[in-house]
Design a protein around this motif. Structure first.
Motif, PDB file in Angstrom:
ATOM      1  N   PHE A  15       0.825  -1.207   0.000  1.00 11.95           N
ATOM      2  CA  PHE A  15       0.000   0.000   0.000  1.00 11.95           C
ATOM      3  C   PHE A  15       0.862   1.261   0.000  1.00 11.95           C
ATOM      4  O   PHE A  15       0.619   2.208  -0.748  1.00 11.95           O
ATOM      5  N   LEU A  16       1.911   1.283   0.810  1.00  7.37           N
ATOM      6  CA  LEU A  16       2.766   2.469   0.880  1.00  7.37           C
ATOM      7  C   LEU A  16       3.565   2.668  -0.405  1.00  7.37           C
ATOM      8  O   LEU A  16       3.775   3.798  -0.844  1.00  7.37           O
ATOM      9  N   ILE A  17       3.999   1.588  -1.018  1.00  9.65           N
ATOM     10  CA  ILE A  17       4.710   1.706  -2.296  1.00  9.65           C
ATOM     11  C   ILE A  17       3.773   2.249  -3.370  1.00  9.65           C
ATOM     12  O   ILE A  17       4.148   3.134  -4.149  1.00  9.65           O
ATOM     13  N   LEU A  18       2.548   1.732  -3.406  1.00 12.35           N
ATOM     14  CA  LEU A  18       1.574   2.246  -4.377  1.00 12.35           C
ATOM     15  C   LEU A  18       1.256   3.717  -4.112  1.00 12.35           C
ATOM     16  O   LEU A  18       1.138   4.512  -5.047  1.00 12.35           O
ATOM     17  N   ALA A  19       1.122   4.087  -2.835  1.00  9.78           N
ATOM     18  CA  ALA A  19       0.868   5.486  -2.487  1.00  9.78           C
ATOM     19  C   ALA A  19       2.048   6.361  -2.911  1.00  9.78           C
ATOM     20  O   ALA A  19       1.847   7.480  -3.397  1.00  9.78           O
ATOM     21  N   ALA A  20       3.277   5.852  -2.750  1.00  7.74           N
ATOM     22  CA  ALA A  20       4.458   6.614  -3.151  1.00  7.74           C
ATOM     23  C   ALA A  20       4.492   6.801  -4.665  1.00  7.74           C
ATOM     24  O   ALA A  20       4.753   7.911  -5.155  1.00  7.74           O
ATOM     25  N   ILE A  21       4.208   5.732  -5.407  1.00  3.91           N
ATOM     26  CA  ILE A  21       4.198   5.829  -6.875  1.00  3.91           C
ATOM     27  C   ILE A  21       3.133   6.819  -7.332  1.00  3.91           C
ATOM     28  O   ILE A  21       3.381   7.674  -8.194  1.00  3.91           O
ATOM     29  N   LEU A  63       5.746  13.943   0.017  1.00  8.51           N
ATOM     30  CA  LEU A  63       4.928  12.904   0.645  1.00  8.51           C
ATOM     31  C   LEU A  63       5.218  11.543   0.015  1.00  8.51           C
ATOM     32  O   LEU A  63       5.291  10.530   0.724  1.00  8.51           O
ATOM     33  N   GLY A  64       5.396  11.502  -1.288  1.00  5.72           N
ATOM     34  CA  GLY A  64       5.717  10.243  -1.957  1.00  5.72           C
ATOM     35  C   GLY A  64       7.027   9.655  -1.461  1.00  5.72           C
ATOM     36  O   GLY A  64       7.142   8.447  -1.238  1.00  5.72           O
ATOM     37  N   ILE A  65       8.019  10.504  -1.265  1.00 10.75           N
ATOM     38  CA  ILE A  65       9.297  10.038  -0.723  1.00 10.75           C
ATOM     39  C   ILE A  65       9.109   9.524   0.700  1.00 10.75           C
ATOM     40  O   ILE A  65       9.672   8.484   1.088  1.00 10.75           O
ATOM     41  N   ALA A  66       8.300  10.214   1.482  1.00  4.66           N
ATOM     42  CA  ALA A  66       8.022   9.768   2.856  1.00  4.66           C
ATOM     43  C   ALA A  66       7.295   8.424   2.864  1.00  4.66           C
ATOM     44  O   ALA A  66       7.581   7.557   3.698  1.00  4.66           O
ATOM     45  N   TYR A  67       6.362   8.221   1.930  1.00  6.05           N
ATOM     46  CA  TYR A  67       5.664   6.933   1.858  1.00  6.05           C
ATOM     47  C   TYR A  67       6.627   5.815   1.476  1.00  6.05           C
ATOM     48  O   TYR A  67       6.552   4.708   2.007  1.00  6.05           O
ATOM     49  N   ALA A  68       7.541   6.094   0.546  1.00  5.83           N
ATOM     50  CA  ALA A  68       8.517   5.080   0.137  1.00  5.83           C
ATOM     51  C   ALA A  68       9.423   4.719   1.317  1.00  5.83           C
ATOM     52  O   ALA A  68       9.706   3.534   1.556  1.00  5.83           O
ATOM     53  N   TYR A  69       9.865   5.725   2.057  1.00  3.41           N
ATOM     54  CA  TYR A  69      10.683   5.457   3.247  1.00  3.41           C
ATOM     55  C   TYR A  69       9.883   4.656   4.270  1.00  3.41           C
ATOM     56  O   TYR A  69      10.402   3.719   4.880  1.00  3.41           O
ATOM     57  N   LEU A 147      -7.794  -5.549  -0.209  1.00  2.00           N
ATOM     58  CA  LEU A 147      -8.527  -5.044  -1.380  1.00  2.00           C
ATOM     59  C   LEU A 147      -8.772  -3.546  -1.244  1.00  2.00           C
ATOM     60  O   LEU A 147      -8.689  -2.806  -2.220  1.00  2.00           O
ATOM     61  N   LEU A 148      -9.065  -3.102  -0.014  1.00  2.00           N
ATOM     62  CA  LEU A 148      -9.251  -1.666   0.201  1.00  2.00           C
ATOM     63  C   LEU A 148      -7.932  -0.918   0.021  1.00  2.00           C
ATOM     64  O   LEU A 148      -7.915   0.212  -0.457  1.00  2.00           O
ATOM     65  N   TYR A 149      -6.831  -1.544   0.415  1.00  2.00           N
ATOM     66  CA  TYR A 149      -5.534  -0.901   0.254  1.00  2.00           C
ATOM     67  C   TYR A 149      -5.168  -0.750  -1.216  1.00  2.00           C
ATOM     68  O   TYR A 149      -4.413   0.140  -1.586  1.00  2.00           O
ATOM     69  N   LEU A 150      -5.677  -1.623  -2.055  1.00  2.00           N
ATOM     70  CA  LEU A 150      -5.344  -1.581  -3.470  1.00  2.00           C
ATOM     71  C   LEU A 150      -6.190  -0.576  -4.255  1.00  2.00           C
ATOM     72  O   LEU A 150      -5.865  -0.267  -5.392  1.00  2.00           O
ATOM     73  N   LEU A 151      -7.262  -0.056  -3.664  1.00  5.52           N
ATOM     74  CA  LEU A 151      -8.100   0.921  -4.368  1.00  5.52           C
ATOM     75  C   LEU A 151      -7.310   2.120  -4.898  1.00  5.52           C
ATOM     76  O   LEU A 151      -7.563   2.572  -6.011  1.00  5.52           O
ATOM     77  N   PRO A 152      -6.349   2.666  -4.138  1.00 10.38           N
ATOM     78  CA  PRO A 152      -5.605   3.808  -4.693  1.00 10.38           C
ATOM     79  C   PRO A 152      -4.814   3.456  -5.942  1.00 10.38           C
ATOM     80  O   PRO A 152      -4.460   4.337  -6.713  1.00 10.38           O
ATOM     81  N   ALA A 153      -4.545   2.177  -6.166  1.00 11.82           N
ATOM     82  CA  ALA A 153      -3.764   1.798  -7.347  1.00 11.82           C
ATOM     83  C   ALA A 153      -4.609   1.758  -8.607  1.00 11.82           C
ATOM     84  O   ALA A 153      -4.064   1.776  -9.711  1.00 11.82           O
ATOM     85  N   LEU A 154      -5.908   1.716  -8.497  1.00 14.02           N
ATOM     86  CA  LEU A 154      -6.758   1.608  -9.682  1.00 14.02           C
ATOM     87  C   LEU A 154      -6.556   2.721 -10.699  1.00 14.02           C
ATOM     88  O   LEU A 154      -6.497   2.461 -11.887  1.00 14.02           O
ATOM     89  N   PRO A 155      -6.436   3.992 -10.270  1.00 12.66           N
ATOM     90  CA  PRO A 155      -6.271   5.044 -11.289  1.00 12.66           C
ATOM     91  C   PRO A 155      -4.843   5.174 -11.811  1.00 12.66           C
ATOM     92  O   PRO A 155      -4.607   5.960 -12.718  1.00 12.66           O
ATOM     93  N   LEU A 156      -3.873   4.422 -11.278  1.00 11.75           N
ATOM     94  CA  LEU A 156      -2.491   4.590 -11.711  1.00 11.75           C
ATOM     95  C   LEU A 156      -2.303   4.408 -13.208  1.00 11.75           C
ATOM     96  O   LEU A 156      -1.589   5.187 -13.838  1.00 11.75           O
TER      97      LEU A 156
END
Length: 158
Positions: A15-21, A63-69, A147-156
């Motif tokens: 989830f955090l990697i997807l949020a960072a991307i 924020l993306g860098i912080a999520y990756a860390y 599955l809820l964690y993967l929702l942010p990845a749908l629009p990628l």
């Protein structure tokens, strides 16, 4: 911080990697091509808006860098995720004020939903799991919530 279940840790890392991307992707778009973002929503940028959008993009990149860390160091992720949660709450409020003031159109709601609102639930769940002792959270099984964690990845891919 209490030790996180290894299965949950894998889900949080994903989830955090997807949020960072997602955050870094939106940031690059906003910083490098700010006018295309306005064009996507059929709106002409107002004076000063391009610079503001680039600033927001730079903040999103941080924020993306912080999520990756955080994905690498879950034991130190609480503060970064709490700051991210505050951003995910503050930006939609600012968006609502901009729409109410006729500075943005309602068409930009899609960006707000995909970039901010979908991440509220996973951020809150992570912080709850970190703060509350394990016996209080038996209702949060890791795989169904993944599955809820993967929702942010749908629009990628869009």
């Amino acid at each position: 911080m209490q030790a996180i279940n290894p299965r949950r840790a894998r889900i949080y890392r994903l989830f955090l990697i997807l949020a960072a991307i997602e955050a870094i992707g939106i940031a690059v778009w906003a910083v490098v091509f700010p006018q295309s973002l306005f064009g996507l929503f059929g709106q002409e940028p107002r004076p000063g808006f391009l610079a503001l959008l680039q600033f927001i993009g730079a903040a999103d990149a941080l924020l993306g860098i912080a999520y990756a860390y955080s994905a690498l160091r879950l034991d130190r992720a609480r503060l970064f995720i709490a700051v991210g949660l505050l951003a995910k709450i503050a930006v939609p409020i600012g968006w609502q004020l901009a729409v109410a003031g006729s500075q943005l159109t309602e068409r930009t709601l899609t960006l707000i939903v995909f970039d901010y609102l979908f991440l509220l639930l996973p951020f809150c769940l992570f912080l709850l799991v970190c703060i509350l002792p394990g016996p209080y959270l038996p209702f949060l099984p890791p795989y169904p919530f993944s599955l809820l964690y993967l929702l942010p990845a749908l629009p990628l891919p869009l």
